[in-house]
Structures are given as structure tokens and as C-alpha cells.
Scaffold this motif. Structure first.
Motif, PDB file in Angstrom:
ATOM      1  N   UNK A   1       0.819  -1.208   0.000  1.00 24.01           N
ATOM      2  CA  UNK A   1       0.000   0.000   0.000  1.00 24.01           C
ATOM      3  C   UNK A   1       0.856   1.263   0.000  1.00 24.01           C
ATOM      4  N   UNK A   2       1.942   1.229   0.773  1.00 17.06           N
ATOM      5  CA  UNK A   2       2.812   2.405   0.853  1.00 17.06           C
ATOM      6  C   UNK A   2       3.491   2.685  -0.489  1.00 17.06           C
ATOM      7  N   UNK A   3       3.991   1.620  -1.122  1.00 12.49           N
ATOM      8  CA  UNK A   3       4.672   1.804  -2.412  1.00 12.49           C
ATOM      9  C   UNK A   3       3.694   2.331  -3.464  1.00 12.49           C
ATOM     10  N   UNK A  26       4.029   6.030  -5.227  1.00 15.12           N
ATOM     11  CA  UNK A  26       4.252   6.102  -6.673  1.00 15.12           C
ATOM     12  C   UNK A  26       3.134   6.891  -7.351  1.00 15.12           C
ATOM     13  N   UNK A  27       1.883   6.643  -6.931  1.00 14.98           N
ATOM     14  CA  UNK A  27       0.757   7.378  -7.511  1.00 14.98           C
ATOM     15  C   UNK A  27       0.897   8.879  -7.262  1.00 14.98           C
ATOM     16  N   UNK A  28       1.419   9.235  -6.088  1.00  6.50           N
ATOM     17  CA  UNK A  28       1.597  10.655  -5.758  1.00  6.50           C
ATOM     18  C   UNK A  28       2.867  11.249  -6.348  1.00  6.50           C
ATOM     19  N   UNK A  69      10.261   4.839  -1.317  1.00  2.00           N
ATOM     20  CA  UNK A  69      10.808   4.801   0.035  1.00  2.00           C
ATOM     21  C   UNK A  69      10.719   6.157   0.737  1.00  2.00           C
ATOM     22  N   UNK A  70       9.952   7.074   0.171  1.00  2.00           N
ATOM     23  CA  UNK A  70       9.759   8.372   0.819  1.00  2.00           C
ATOM     24  C   UNK A  70       8.882   8.195   2.055  1.00  2.00           C
ATOM     25  N   UNK A  71       9.351   8.679   3.179  1.00  2.28           N
ATOM     26  CA  UNK A  71       8.628   8.478   4.432  1.00  2.28           C
ATOM     27  C   UNK A  71       7.360   9.324   4.466  1.00  2.28           C
ATOM     28  N   UNK A  72       6.322   8.780   5.085  1.00  7.81           N
ATOM     29  CA  UNK A  72       5.084   9.531   5.289  1.00  7.81           C
ATOM     30  C   UNK A  72       4.408   9.027   6.559  1.00  7.81           C
ATOM     31  N   UNK A  73       3.246   9.580   6.825  1.00  3.15           N
ATOM     32  CA  UNK A  73       2.513   9.196   8.040  1.00  3.15           C
ATOM     33  C   UNK A  73       1.157   8.595   7.674  1.00  3.15           C
ATOM     34  N   UNK A  74       1.205   7.622   6.759  1.00  3.78           N
ATOM     35  CA  UNK A  74      -0.029   6.988   6.315  1.00  3.78           C
ATOM     36  C   UNK A  74       0.059   5.467   6.376  1.00  3.78           C
ATOM     37  N   UNK A  75       0.955   4.958   7.203  1.00  5.97           N
ATOM     38  CA  UNK A  75       1.055   3.515   7.367  1.00  5.97           C
ATOM     39  C   UNK A  75      -0.155   2.991   8.136  1.00  5.97           C
ATOM     40  N   UNK A  76      -0.288   1.672   8.166  1.00  5.90           N
ATOM     41  CA  UNK A  76      -1.441   1.068   8.836  1.00  5.90           C
ATOM     42  C   UNK A  76      -1.480   1.452  10.311  1.00  5.90           C
TER      43      UNK A  76
END
Length: 403
Positions: free
Chosen positions: A280-282, A286-288, A293-300
Motif C-alpha cells: 500500500x505504501x509503495x 508512486x501514484x503521488x 521509500x519516501x517516508x510519510x505518516x499513512x502507514x497502517x
């Protein structure tokens, strides 16, 4: 008892090393600043991977002294490769924790380390799915490298809450050890592979048990990329040592490897949540238009917190899902399939209810508030009507208005 001793040794060494590393990190201020995506509020050392690596090396050192494990060390190059790869990936992870390495450099290092494991350590030569065998050595290396890199990054991606990776790895690895123990009785000629997988899994459980006291919420130290990548490497290696090293041709036919469907399913089941979060993160990044591997705050785990779960509650939900899936797969070797399916469905239902509990609470509170407001409105209307009626009854009607 042998593997229990290894687990205990790994736990004790890791615990002692964790206290020493934590004290040194605090004394010298070796901790990165709090990032925007972090869920903790105070700077915390990320050198847990160092202590975990020390525990891993110590446990393997003790294993070399146990006569019953002599077969595991009959090919020293395999063990040295695994230990060297684990040490190298820990160093890479620690450097990333301290200096924030470029993601392409880190990925290249992961591929290099995984290639070393595939060439000199453990390698997938056969898949126990309808007699499927890897057709070439090159494909075997590529497939092994892909799996190792995928598992390493999957575990690293979910390392965002105190005790999350540590606890889920303990649960999943304990279930996988139980599986190895049960099926190893049927494949005596492959005992060296099963002993290697059992040894790696016992070390993983011990290292995590030893680190958990300092990683439990509120964590005093994080495992960082060094610890997560090392656990991912060892977890993948233990699975490949069973799944990928079972030569179907030496098993005497497919009838004897019917349980071998589980070594494919069980590692996937154990890593279900990390792999789901990774995919899901990848896809999301990529869609954005960002790096995978760019860090964000949208993990499960971030989404669980945003739903309203507490820090500890989110971690326990991950534990519950991991336990249901991994233990459920293990039960297929013990109980009839229809019983296991029923147990797993019940477990999934309970986990789903726990996961959705904050949303359910908000819906219920909203419903109660609306009902109270409606009752209050009806009560006010009734009171106004009563007041109006009383006022009308007390007001005399002028005689001249009577028709």
C-alpha cells in the motif's frame, strides 16, 4: 531444550546489551530529533539494532558449542555468510538512523547483502507447490534476493510504534518454529535444513524477547532500521531454509510433501500485515509521484491511531491479527480443515470488531447525542404546548367576542 537454551541465551545477551547501549546513547546524546511523522514526543535513541545484533552473534556463538547442532555448522560458509550479512545490514541500518542515507544507496546495499546470502547462504531451489522447481540457478538467486529485500523492507515499514515489530515477530516466529518442529519429524534426510531454520528462528525469538523490555510503550529505545532490517533478513532466511531447500525429488513423491504447502503460506501469513502495509505504501507513493521509500505518516499503524486507538491498543491489535493468522495456519497440521477455518473466521471477526471499535464508539455516541437532542426537543415542545394551553385557559374571553 537445545533451542530453548539458544532462545534464553539470545534474550539475556540482548537485554544486557540493550541496557549498555541505551546508557551510552543517552550519555553521549546519540539520538535523532523527533520527526513530523513520529508518534513519540521526546528524542529517543535508535540503536536497538546494535544490541540485537550483539545478542544474535552471541547466541550463534553458544550454538557452536552444542554437539547436537554440529550438523548446522557442517558447512561453515553458510553460517558465516548469514552472520556477515546480518552484521552488514545492521551497520547499514544504523548509519541510516544516524545520517539518513539516500534511499537508492540503502536499497543497493540491501540488494548486495541479499545477493551474498543467495549465493553463499540459503537459496530457493524448489517451491513445494505442485512439484514446481526453480528452473535455473540465476532465477533461484534473483527470486531469493527479491524475497529477502521484500521482507526486510516490509518489517522496516511497520516499525512505527513501540514494541510493534518486536511483538509481532515473536508471535509469528514462535508459530513458524512450531511448524518446523512438527514437519521435521517427517523429513529426517533434510534435518540439516530444518535445524538451521530452527536455530535462526530460536535466535530471532530470543533477540526480540531480550529487546522488548526497553522497547515496550513508552519505549526507551527503538530498534531503528538496523534492528528491523536484521530481523527481516533472518526471518526471510529461516523461511527459505525450509521452503526453498526442500528438494522434492528426495522426498519420495508428492504424497509426503502435502504439509509443505504450509511453508509457503505460513511465512506469508506471518508477514501479512507488514507486506500489506509495504504494498500500500509503495503504490500510494508512486501514484503521488514520490519515491517508493519516501517516508510519510499513512502507514497502517498511523491509520489505527487516527481512528482513535491508543498507542498500546494499536500495537495489541497488530498482535491479535498476527496471532490469528499465523496460529491458524499452524493448526491446519493438527485439526481438520473445516474446524480451523471456523476458528480463523471467528478470530477474524473478533479482530475486525476490535479494529473498528473506535468508529463504532463514535457512531454510538453520535446516535445517543441525537436521541438526547430529539428527546430534549420533544420535551421542550411538549412543555411549550402545556404552557400555551395553561395560558389560554387562564385568560378570560371578552363577552363581546362571543358570537
Amino acid at each position: 531444550m537445545t533451542f530453548l537454551l539458544i532462545t534464553l541465551a539470545a534474550a539475556v545477551i540482548t537485554f544486557i546489551a540493550s541496557r549498555v547501549v541505551l546508557r551510552l546513547a543517552l550519555k553521549h546524546g546519540i539520538h535523532p530529533p523527533v520527526r513530523e511523522r513520529d508518534v513519540h514526543s521526546r528524542p529517543t535513541p535508535r540503536l536497538g539494532g546494535v544490541a540485537m545484533c550483539i545478542g544474535m552473534l552471541g547466541a550463534f556463538g553458544i550454538a557452536t558449542l552444542i554437539p547436537s547442532l554440529a550438523g548446522v555448522f557442517a558447512e561453515p560458509i553458510r553460517i558465516w555468510t548469514l552472520l556477515g550479512a546480518a552484521l552488514a545490514i545492521t551497520v547499514i541500518g544504523v548509519l541510516d538512523d544516524l545520517f539518513d542515507l539516500d534511499w537508492m544507496l540503502k536499497l543497493g546495499a540491501q540488494i548486495l547483502v541479499a545477493t551474498g546470502v543467495a549465493v553463499f547462504g540459503v537459496q530457493i531451489v524448489s517451491l513445494p507447490i505442485a512439484g514446481l522447481t526453480v528452473p535455473s540457478a540465476t532465477m533461484a538467486i534473483v527470486l531469493t534476493v527479491l524475497i529477502i529485500v521484500l521482507v526486510m523492507n516490509a518489517l522496516n515499514f511497520i516499525d512505527g510504534l513501540d514494541g510493534l515489530v518486536t511483538g509481532t515477530t515473536i508471535i509469528g516466529s514462535a508459530a513458524f518454529f512450531g511448524y518446523i518442529w512438527m514437519i521435521s519429524q517427517n523429513f529426517a534426510q533434510q534435518n540439516a535444513y530444518f535445524s538451521l531454520a530452527s536455530l535462526i528462528t530460536a535466535v530471532i525469538v530470543g533477540v526480540c524477547l531480550g529487546f522488548l523490555p526497553v522497547n515496550w510503550h513508552p519505549a526507551r529505545m527503538f530498534m531503528g532500521d538496523g534492528g528491523a532490517l536484521m530481523l527481516g533478513l533472518l526471518t526471510a532466511a529461516s523461511a527459505i531454509a525450509v521452503t526453498g531447500q526442500i528438494d522434492i525429488g528426495t522426498m519420495g513423491g508428492r504424497s509426503q510433501i502435502l504439509p509443505a504447502f504450509i511453508p509457503v503460506l505460513l511465512p506469508l501469513a506471518i508477514l501479512l500485515l507488514p507486506l500489506t502495509d509495504f504494498v500500500l505504501a509503495v503504490v500510494r507513493r508512486v501514484i503521488n509521484g514520490n519515491s517508493p521509500f519516501a517516508a510519510d505518516r499513512k502507514h497502517l499503524h498511523h491509520r489505527l491511531l487516527d481512528m482513535g486507538h491508543s498507542h498500546l491498543g494499536a500495537v495489541l491489535i497488530f498482535y491479535a491479527w498476527t496471532a490469528v493468522v499465523s496460529i491458524g495456519c499452524l493448526l491446519f497440521l493438527i485439526w481438520p480443515w473445516w474446524v480451523v477455518v471456523g476458528v480463523m473466521l471467528a478470530g477474524f471477526l473478533v479482530c475486525a470488531l476490535l479494529t473498528a471499535a473506535p468508529v463504532g464508539k463514535r457512531i454510538w455516541r453520535t446516535f445517543l447525542r441525537v436521541m438526547r437532542e430529539r428527546r430534549g426537543t420533544r420535551g421542550k415542545m411538549a412543555a411549550d404546548a402545556t404552557t400555551l394551553a395553561d395560558t389560554s385557559a387562564e385568560t378570560p374571553i371578552p363577552r363581546g367576542d362571543i358570537r
